[in-house]
Write a protein that holds these residues in place. Structure first.
Motif, PDB file in Angstrom:
ATOM      1  N   LYS A 340      13.830   1.615   4.285  1.00 54.04           N
ATOM      2  CA  LYS A 340      13.199   0.369   3.845  1.00 54.04           C
ATOM      3  C   LYS A 340      12.637  -0.380   5.047  1.00 54.04           C
ATOM      4  N   LEU A 341      11.372  -0.758   4.933  1.00 56.60           N
ATOM      5  CA  LEU A 341      10.682  -1.514   5.969  1.00 56.60           C
ATOM      6  C   LEU A 341      10.231  -2.835   5.360  1.00 56.60           C
ATOM      7  N   TYR A 342      10.725  -3.947   5.912  1.00 56.56           N
ATOM      8  CA  TYR A 342      10.495  -5.270   5.331  1.00 56.56           C
ATOM      9  C   TYR A 342       9.399  -6.008   6.088  1.00 56.56           C
ATOM     10  N   CYS A 343       8.549  -6.691   5.318  1.00 53.95           N
ATOM     11  CA  CYS A 343       7.438  -7.456   5.879  1.00 53.95           C
ATOM     12  C   CYS A 343       7.271  -8.720   5.041  1.00 53.95           C
ATOM     13  N   ASP A 344       6.809  -9.813   5.664  1.00 53.02           N
ATOM     14  CA  ASP A 344       6.682 -11.077   4.926  1.00 53.02           C
ATOM     15  C   ASP A 344       5.243 -11.387   4.527  1.00 53.02           C
ATOM     16  N   ASN A 345       4.331 -10.394   4.646  1.00 47.04           N
ATOM     17  CA  ASN A 345       2.933 -10.609   4.283  1.00 47.04           C
ATOM     18  C   ASN A 345       2.594  -9.761   3.056  1.00 47.04           C
ATOM     19  N   VAL A 346       2.338 -10.421   1.942  1.00 46.08           N
ATOM     20  CA  VAL A 346       2.089  -9.715   0.682  1.00 46.08           C
ATOM     21  C   VAL A 346       0.810  -8.885   0.760  1.00 46.08           C
ATOM     22  N   SER A 347      -0.227  -9.412   1.411  1.00 48.34           N
ATOM     23  CA  SER A 347      -1.499  -8.688   1.493  1.00 48.34           C
ATOM     24  C   SER A 347      -1.360  -7.414   2.305  1.00 48.34           C
ATOM     25  N   ALA A 348      -0.579  -7.471   3.387  1.00 47.79           N
ATOM     26  CA  ALA A 348      -0.363  -6.276   4.199  1.00 47.79           C
ATOM     27  C   ALA A 348       0.402  -5.224   3.415  1.00 47.79           C
ATOM     28  N   LEU A 349       1.355  -5.657   2.590  1.00 47.81           N
ATOM     29  CA  LEU A 349       2.102  -4.706   1.760  1.00 47.81           C
ATOM     30  C   LEU A 349       1.179  -4.046   0.738  1.00 47.81           C
ATOM     31  N   ALA A 350       0.286  -4.828   0.149  1.00 51.74           N
ATOM     32  CA  ALA A 350      -0.652  -4.260  -0.819  1.00 51.74           C
ATOM     33  C   ALA A 350      -1.588  -3.266  -0.147  1.00 51.74           C
ATOM     34  N   LEU A 351      -2.022  -3.575   1.072  1.00 48.64           N
ATOM     35  CA  LEU A 351      -2.909  -2.684   1.800  1.00 48.64           C
ATOM     36  C   LEU A 351      -2.197  -1.380   2.164  1.00 48.64           C
ATOM     37  N   ALA A 352      -0.910  -1.467   2.523  1.00 45.50           N
ATOM     38  CA  ALA A 352      -0.154  -0.267   2.886  1.00 45.50           C
ATOM     39  C   ALA A 352       0.125   0.611   1.675  1.00 45.50           C
ATOM     40  N   ASN A 353       0.327  -0.006   0.520  1.00 50.96           N
ATOM     41  CA  ASN A 353       0.652   0.758  -0.686  1.00 50.96           C
ATOM     42  C   ASN A 353      -0.572   1.311  -1.394  1.00 50.96           C
ATOM     43  N   ASN A 354      -1.746   0.772  -1.090  1.00 48.86           N
ATOM     44  CA  ASN A 354      -2.966   1.163  -1.807  1.00 48.86           C
ATOM     45  C   ASN A 354      -3.585   2.380  -1.128  1.00 48.86           C
ATOM     46  N   PRO A 355      -3.711   3.506  -1.806  1.00 58.37           N
ATOM     47  CA  PRO A 355      -4.296   4.699  -1.187  1.00 58.37           C
ATOM     48  C   PRO A 355      -5.805   4.628  -1.029  1.00 58.37           C
ATOM     49  N   LEU A 356      -6.456   3.653  -1.692  1.00 57.28           N
ATOM     50  CA  LEU A 356      -7.907   3.541  -1.593  1.00 57.28           C
ATOM     51  C   LEU A 356      -8.295   2.891  -0.271  1.00 57.28           C
ATOM     52  N   PHE A 357      -9.414   3.305   0.278  1.00 55.23           N
ATOM     53  CA  PHE A 357      -9.896   2.790   1.550  1.00 55.23           C
ATOM     54  C   PHE A 357     -10.959   1.729   1.269  1.00 55.23           C
ATOM     55  N   HIS A 358     -10.574   0.457   1.341  1.00 57.81           N
ATOM     56  CA  HIS A 358     -11.498  -0.617   1.023  1.00 57.81           C
ATOM     57  C   HIS A 358     -12.523  -0.808   2.130  1.00 57.81           C
ATOM     58  N   ALA A 359     -13.672  -1.322   1.768  1.00 59.09           N
ATOM     59  CA  ALA A 359     -14.736  -1.548   2.741  1.00 59.09           C
ATOM     60  C   ALA A 359     -14.308  -2.564   3.796  1.00 59.09           C
ATOM     61  N   ARG A 360     -13.453  -3.502   3.415  1.00 57.60           N
ATOM     62  CA  ARG A 360     -13.049  -4.536   4.363  1.00 57.60           C
ATOM     63  C   ARG A 360     -12.106  -4.013   5.448  1.00 57.60           C
ATOM     64  N   TYR A 379       9.120   8.754   2.521  1.00 56.24           N
ATOM     65  CA  TYR A 379       9.864   8.629   3.771  1.00 56.24           C
ATOM     66  C   TYR A 379      10.197   7.156   4.034  1.00 56.24           C
ATOM     67  N   ILE A 380       9.217   6.306   3.748  1.00 59.45           N
ATOM     68  CA  ILE A 380       9.330   4.872   4.017  1.00 59.45           C
ATOM     69  C   ILE A 380       8.920   4.113   2.766  1.00 59.45           C
ATOM     70  N   LEU A 381       9.632   3.043   2.478  1.00 62.22           N
ATOM     71  CA  LEU A 381       9.269   2.124   1.411  1.00 62.22           C
ATOM     72  C   LEU A 381       9.135   0.733   2.012  1.00 62.22           C
ATOM     73  N   VAL A 382       8.034   0.065   1.751  1.00 68.20           N
ATOM     74  CA  VAL A 382       7.824  -1.277   2.282  1.00 68.20           C
ATOM     75  C   VAL A 382       8.222  -2.299   1.220  1.00 68.20           C
ATOM     76  N   HIS A 383       8.897  -3.346   1.677  1.00 61.35           N
ATOM     77  CA  HIS A 383       9.386  -4.402   0.789  1.00 61.35           C
ATOM     78  C   HIS A 383       9.013  -5.756   1.368  1.00 61.35           C
ATOM     79  N   HIS A 384       8.936  -6.723   0.471  1.00 62.01           N
ATOM     80  CA  HIS A 384       8.641  -8.082   0.908  1.00 62.01           C
ATOM     81  C   HIS A 384       9.933  -8.816   1.254  1.00 62.01           C
TER      82      HIS A 384
END
Length: 427
Positions: A340-360, A379-384
């Motif tokens: 488990k890997l914990y992070c306090d940024n919701v947007s970063a968690l969404a970016l890490a979990n999303n397999p699509l490569f956004h233009a931004r 191997y790793i799970l990210v949590h807020h």
């Protein structure tokens, strides 16, 4: 070292310390090296001749490697294997026997699940090398090991006192945090410090102190950034850090007896450095309740948003977690669940979990996106985690004394008589 001690404490294995006498003299040189005749040993008949060295001696750049090669070659013949994660770790697995050796130049730690096997190995080592058996772990690499009810407490009190003595401030008035809550922004117009070599010596000593004092990591990292050209203000900040050390001499890192579940925390402070606008990554990892790994690092390029800075921090932490998992597997620690890997940024968690490569995110270097593959493969799970409960916050910015003390508590730093538990990873 911290992982080895944690596993030994968890299984209640004996930990033995060895010291090699004149370690470098055991190394056989594989290169041709000549040396001038030392004073007092000059041959009167051939005063201009030189010596051809057959063995390594102190002062040669080849000496440490030759000594380690000699030692590891012998120990491999005994049946050990070199760790693929850390070459200073040697492993012996046979039937139910688990034997581990950790080598730091001439200081050696040895632990095993069988005292008989340890005694046999020590006897074999004594027959091959000139070394002393120092008994159970007591003092290692400048650290004192105090045994508690729940494990071992590592503290660098003696080494910290030496640093204060070197700085001639052993009787200074202590402070409650290493740095002020607001750091100086512009220093180029301020006078340079007159003794830069002295500044570098003290900051280098602080780096060694951070082996068991993660609360000093951010302050030391900040001071190291100005070692090439320290100003007077930087030396004043260094003195404040030393005053904090004076007030926390007995703080150290407890190695606690708990589960062997690996968890980590990653955070970032966006564009914190006003001189180059680069963000700072902070990261720490716990094995059960024991803090085993931490890091403060300025990011290599400027992040365009806080989400990008946090995403890069997640990727940096994931690199270390992959290495830690590989090292723990060599210790035969079962890793049945994702880390488990914990992070306090919701947007970063969404970016890490999303397999699509956004233009931004096209501008983000490709190597930072590898974390998605490890999340997908479990191997790793990210949590807020809330910012208030984020222990990695102590590695990225200068904090108030109250906030700093709260985060230091979460890192489990304490005196030898106090046992603390790690942060609540389920919050």
């Amino acid at each position: 070292m911290r992982i080895l001690l944690t596993i030994a404490v968890m299984h209640r294995w004996p930990i033995v310390q060895l010291d090699v006498s004149n370690a470098f003299l055991h190394g056989v040189l594989s290169e041709t090296v000549f040396m001038k005749q030392p004073a007092g040993f000059v041959d009167p008949q051939h005063p201009h001749h030189v010596f051809l060295l057959r063995k390594a001696i102190s002062g040669l750049k080849q000496s440490p490697r030759q000594w380690f090669t000699t030692f590891s070659d012998y120990i491999i013949q005994y049946g050990f294997k070199t760790s693929t994660a850390d070459p200073s770790l040697l492993l012996f697995h046979k039937d139910t026997t688990q034997l581990y050796i950790l080598v730091y130049v001439d200081d050696i730690l040895l632990t095993d699940n069988s005292q008989t096997t340890i005694d046999q190995l020590i006897t074999a080592l004594h027959s091959q090398f000139s070394m002393r058996t120092l008994g159970k772990l007591n003092q290692f690499l400048g650290l004192q090991a105090a045994y508690t009810e729940n494990g071992i407490h590592l503290n660098p009190t003696s080494y910290a006192q030496e640093i204060l003595s070197k700085a001639a401030i052993s009787d200074c008035k202590p402070v409650q945090s290493p740095l002020p809550s607001k750091l100086p922004s512009a220093v180029e117009d301020r006078p340079l410090y007159s003794r830069p070599d002295f500044y570098r010596q003290l900051v280098g000593s602080l780096q060694n102190l951070t082996i068991t004092r993660p609360d000093l990591q951010f302050a030391t990292n900040y001071l190291c950034q100005h070692m090439h050209k320290p100003h007077t203000i930087h030396f004043q900040l260094l003195k404040r850090v030393l005053r904090y050390v004076q007030g926390s001499l007995h703080l150290g890192l407890p190695i606690s007896r708990s589960n062997l579940q690996l968890n980590a925390f990653a955070d970032s402070d966006w564009a914190t450095d006003k001189s180059d606008r680069r963000s700072i990554t902070g990261y720490c990892a716990f094995l059960g309740d024991t803090l085993i790994c931490w890091m403060v690092k300025k990011q290599t390029s400027v992040a365009r948003s806080s989400t990008e800075a946090e995403y890069r921090a997640l990727s940096t932490a994931a690199c270390d977690l992959i290495w830690l998992r590989r090292l723990l597997m060599e210790f035969q620690v079962p890793l049945t669940s994702p880390t488990k890997l914990y992070c306090d940024n919701v947007s970063a968690l969404a970016l890490a979990n999303n397999p699509l490569f956004h233009a931004r995110t096209k501008h983000i270097e490709i190597d930072f996106h590898f974390i998605r593959d490890y999340i997908r493969s479990q191997y790793i799970l990210v949590h807020h985690i809330s910012t208030e409960d984020q222990p990695a916050d102590i590695f990225m910015k200068s904090l108030s004394a109250v906030r700093f003390a709260a985060l230091r508590h979460k890192l489990t730093l304490c005196s030898p008589t106090v046992n603390l538990r790690g942060p609540d990873k389920e919050k």
